[in-house]
Motif scaffolding. Structure first.
Motif, PDB file in Angstrom:
ATOM      1  N   VAL A 181      51.442 100.502  -6.326  1.00  0.00           N
ATOM      2  CA  VAL A 181      52.630 101.105  -6.923  1.00  0.00           C
ATOM      3  C   VAL A 181      53.575 100.018  -7.406  1.00  0.00           C
ATOM      4  N   GLU A 184      52.052  98.611 -10.759  1.00  0.00           N
ATOM      5  CA  GLU A 184      52.132  99.593 -11.832  1.00  0.00           C
ATOM      6  C   GLU A 184      53.549  99.750 -12.352  1.00  0.00           C
ATOM      7  N   GLN A 185      54.522  99.637 -11.451  1.00  0.00           N
ATOM      8  CA  GLN A 185      55.910  99.796 -11.866  1.00  0.00           C
ATOM      9  C   GLN A 185      56.648  98.460 -11.987  1.00  0.00           C
ATOM     10  N   THR A 240      53.796 110.618  -1.591  1.00  0.00           N
ATOM     11  CA  THR A 240      53.929 109.240  -2.069  1.00  0.00           C
ATOM     12  C   THR A 240      52.982 108.956  -3.232  1.00  0.00           C
ATOM     13  N   PHE A 242      52.290 110.661  -5.696  1.00  0.00           N
ATOM     14  CA  PHE A 242      52.669 111.287  -6.962  1.00  0.00           C
ATOM     15  C   PHE A 242      54.027 110.816  -7.474  1.00  0.00           C
ATOM     16  N   VAL A 243      54.551 109.738  -6.915  1.00  0.00           N
ATOM     17  CA  VAL A 243      55.857 109.243  -7.359  1.00  0.00           C
ATOM     18  C   VAL A 243      55.727 108.537  -8.698  1.00  0.00           C
ATOM     19  N   THR A 244      56.830 108.532  -9.447  1.00  0.00           N
ATOM     20  CA  THR A 244      56.824 107.895 -10.773  1.00  0.00           C
ATOM     21  C   THR A 244      57.875 106.811 -10.917  1.00  0.00           C
ATOM     22  N   ASN A 245      58.733 106.632  -9.906  1.00  0.00           N
ATOM     23  CA  ASN A 245      59.740 105.578  -9.969  1.00  0.00           C
ATOM     24  C   ASN A 245      60.109 105.148  -8.557  1.00  0.00           C
ATOM     25  N   GLU A 248      61.943 107.787  -6.139  1.00  0.00           N
ATOM     26  CA  GLU A 248      61.023 108.795  -5.612  1.00  0.00           C
ATOM     27  C   GLU A 248      60.179 108.206  -4.494  1.00  0.00           C
ATOM     28  N   LYS A 310      46.993 105.232  -4.813  1.00  0.00           N
ATOM     29  CA  LYS A 310      47.270 106.662  -4.684  1.00  0.00           C
ATOM     30  C   LYS A 310      46.278 107.319  -3.720  1.00  0.00           C
TER      31      LYS A 310
END
Length: 653
Positions: A181, A184-185, A240, A242-245, A248, A310
């Protein structure tokens, strides 16, 4: 366990004694912690009672008196012991999984879309400035790369202007073979602290969850609290994925923190309640040493082979659903039922245990047990007015309480710091984490053998100081195998300190406030754990900084522990006045294993006197095979702070 740990209220065998003795005169024959070098028994009160015509004391029967009759570690207890396996995995996954959800490869650089057609080395040579012989992680050259390629240049000019990354980052996934995560972010450079914030938010959730589910456990029972905390971890853990930022992610980890400790330790305490004192040390330590350690060692390889953050979040959270089947096998806490006045239900559970173990217990024995429980309830009604604040009203007890808080915060910070610093040791994080986690097994095993021989004070001091020394040594050797080996030794010794910590607190603090006080100290440990990720974050400045801080804290905490009283072979304080006097006259250089023995003749005579009164009013101090801290008396003290505390030894909280 780490970390920590490494939650209910344990009280040593001395915790289950007759508290009324302190209320109605000193008929209590205790091993004194006073000025005498020799540990002596005061039988005067008993003899006075014998010389007079006072009524003999009523027979008292506690859980630990009843369990040997029912079966201390029979067929049913062995089934319960095996049932601890999934919950050990749950707590290891909840505690450690975030490390592998937020891994970031050390090698990452600005992504330049115009150079995608080149190999990695050519892209770096043309677009990334060098700093101290390494490519910069956060800056790129601010030039027109289309023109640069057209000119046929293959090497950057160091004089070109620089700018922060504009198009994200490229990562070298050789050592960490999957995107997380954080990658990716792009939680790097200016956002590099975000994983640290998320970890601290997780511990904030642990504090709130501890208070919430501690209240649920007190109000509705241990089984509903156990199911509730695991369901919270299940929902938030799966969420967790399915979070996008960042926010979240942080919110999900906050709610996952609700499950930390509670998802295991409520089950842990339930099982220990039904295991007899003789086997409790084995069950308490081996459940951590084998089950928890096995789960912690397995987790990095689950992450490695799944290679999908994920999927890792789901796989490490979904098994928590199994907790919903707990009531099918595990009974409600008999001690909690007694604390609620449901003595008949508690006896019903004990009778089922008796039946399944093929034992027979007389009806009179259960009647004596029931009468004892009612007397304890009356005593607890008198103790209900005490609170943690009472610990700060007298000088010695205030000093002891503050020392316990500071020492436990140091232990918690050092433990969690070592857990999370494995990525800065210069070796493969999956292998290093496995080896570091494995140290829990020898640490727990060694402690089981030595704790009741050498005592708490010098073992705590020695293990913390050793942890600090090895941590500091790790900073003066080359980064790699040598520094990692020394740091792992630091982790090994702090495991021992962690296992001693809250057991010692429970033994030093008076019975009338013990449950609340131990819970408060444990929560202060969580506060320290909130700071630990920021200590580890300092590795971005220098890889030596976290180890220097952990080393200094370990040594200071170890030396401070010498100022606390030894509890081994001493009767534990019951009243606040007992707590104020406890340890007075002890010397720092007193070693329980080297204590002077009384004259053989006098000792033999004293033993005869002791045996004469043991069955009625003799109260024994801390010892091997000490009884569960969640004694009937401890269970009757209920408050919102009265929550579980991580326990790994016979009385470890």
């Amino acid at each position: 366990m780490e970390g920590q740990a490494k939650q209910a209220y344990f009280v040593n065998e001395a915790f289950t004694n007759h508290e009324e003795s302190s209320q109605t005169g000193d008929n209590l024959h205790r091993r004194k912690s006073g000025g005498n070098k020799e540990l002596q028994l005061d039988l005067n009160g008993y003899r006075k009672g014998q010389d007079g015509n006072s009524d003999p004391p009523q027979p008292s029967l506690d859980f630990d008196d009843l369990l040997p009759m029912i079966g201390e570690f029979g067929r049913y207890q062995k089934i319960l012991f095996i049932c601890m396996i999934p919950f050990s995995f749950f707590v290891a996954f909840v505690y450690f999984s975030q490390i592998f959800l937020t891994l970031i490869p050390e090698q990452h650089w600005c992504h330049v879309p115009e150079l995608d057609g080149l190999d990695v080395e050519a892209r770096l040579a043309l677009s990334i400035p060098m700093v101290n012989g390494e490519y910069n992680n956060c800056y790129m050259y601010d030039v027109n790369y289309t023109e640069i390629l057209a000119q046929g240049k293959v090497m950057a000019d160091p004089k070109w202007p620089r700018v922060k990354c504009r198009n994200g980052w490229s990562y070298n996934f050789t050592e960490i073979p999957y995107a997380t995560v954080a990658t990716e972010q792009n939680w790097v450079c200016d956002d590099a602290a975000l994983p640290t914030y998320a970890q601290s938010i997780f511990f904030l959730g642990a504090i709130v969850g501890g208070l919430l589910f501690g209240w649920v456990a007190d109000r509705f029972g241990r089984i509903p609290a156990l199911i509730g905390t695991n369901m919270m971890g299940l929902v938030a853990g799966v969420g967790t994925a399915f979070v996008t930022n960042f926010w979240e992610f942080a919110i999900m980890r906050f709610f996952v923190g609700f499950a930390f400790d509670n998802c295991f330790t409520m089950m842990y305490i339930l099982v220990l309640e039904y295991v007899g004192p003789k086997y409790r040390t084995f069950v308490a330590n081996m459940s951590i040493a084998i089950f928890f350690t096995g789960a912690a060692c397995l987790l990095p390889w689950i992450a490695y082979y799944l290679a999908d953050w994920k999927l890792l979040a789901i796989v490490t959270s979904a098994p928590l659903f199994l907790a919903i089947f707990t009531p099918v096998i595990v009974p409600e806490s008999a001690r909690w039922l007694v604390s609620q006045g449901k003595v008949d239900k508690a006896i019903g559970i004990l009778k089922k245990l008796e039946l399944r173990n093929g034992r027979q217990v007389s009806a009179q024995t259960y009647q004596n047990f029931s009468d004892s429980c009612k007397r304890m309830q009356e005593q607890e009604a008198q103790n209900g007015s005490y609170s943690v604040l009472d610990l700060f009203k007298s000088p010695r007890l205030r000093r002891t309480t503050l020392l316990l808080i500071v020492i436990w915060m140091a232990i918690s910070l050092v433990f969690d710091g070592h857990v999370r610093n494995v990525g800065s040791l210069g070796l493969d994080i999956f292998f290093t984490f496995t080896v570091a986690s494995f140290t829990e097994l020898p640490a727990d095993t060694l402690l089981t053998v030595t704790l009741d021989r050498f005592g708490r004070r010098w073992l705590a001091c020695g293990s913390m100081v050793a942890s600090g020394v090895f941590s500091l040594l790790a900073t003066v050797v080359p980064v790699g195998v040598y520094s990692a080996a020394l740091a792992i030794m630091g982790r090994f010794f702090v495991n021992i300190s962690y296992n001693i910590g809250l057991q010692w607190a429970a033994e030093v603090l008076p019975t009338v406030v013990r449950a609340q006080a131990v819970a408060f100290i444990h929560i202060m440990g969580y506060v320290a754990s909130i700071i630990a990720p920021f200590v580890v974050y300092l590795s971005n400045i220098s890889t030596a900084l976290p180890l220097i801080i952990l080393g200094i804290l370990g040594i200071v905490g170890g030396l401070l522990s010498l100022l606390l009283p030894e509890t081994l072979n001493h009767d534990l304080p019951q009243t606040l006045s007992d707590g104020e006097e406890f340890g007075r006259g002890q010397s720092i250089w007193d070693f329980p294993c080297l204590a002077k023995k009384v004259d053989d003749d006098e000792d033999e005579k004293r033993n005869t006197d002791v045996e004469e009164v043991r069955s009625q009013v003799f109260v024994r101090g801390t010892q091997s095979g000490a009884s569960l801290n969640a004694s009937t008396g401890g269970e009757l003290r209920s408050s919102i702070l009265r929550r579980s505390v991580k326990s790994r030894n016979s009385t470890k909280l």
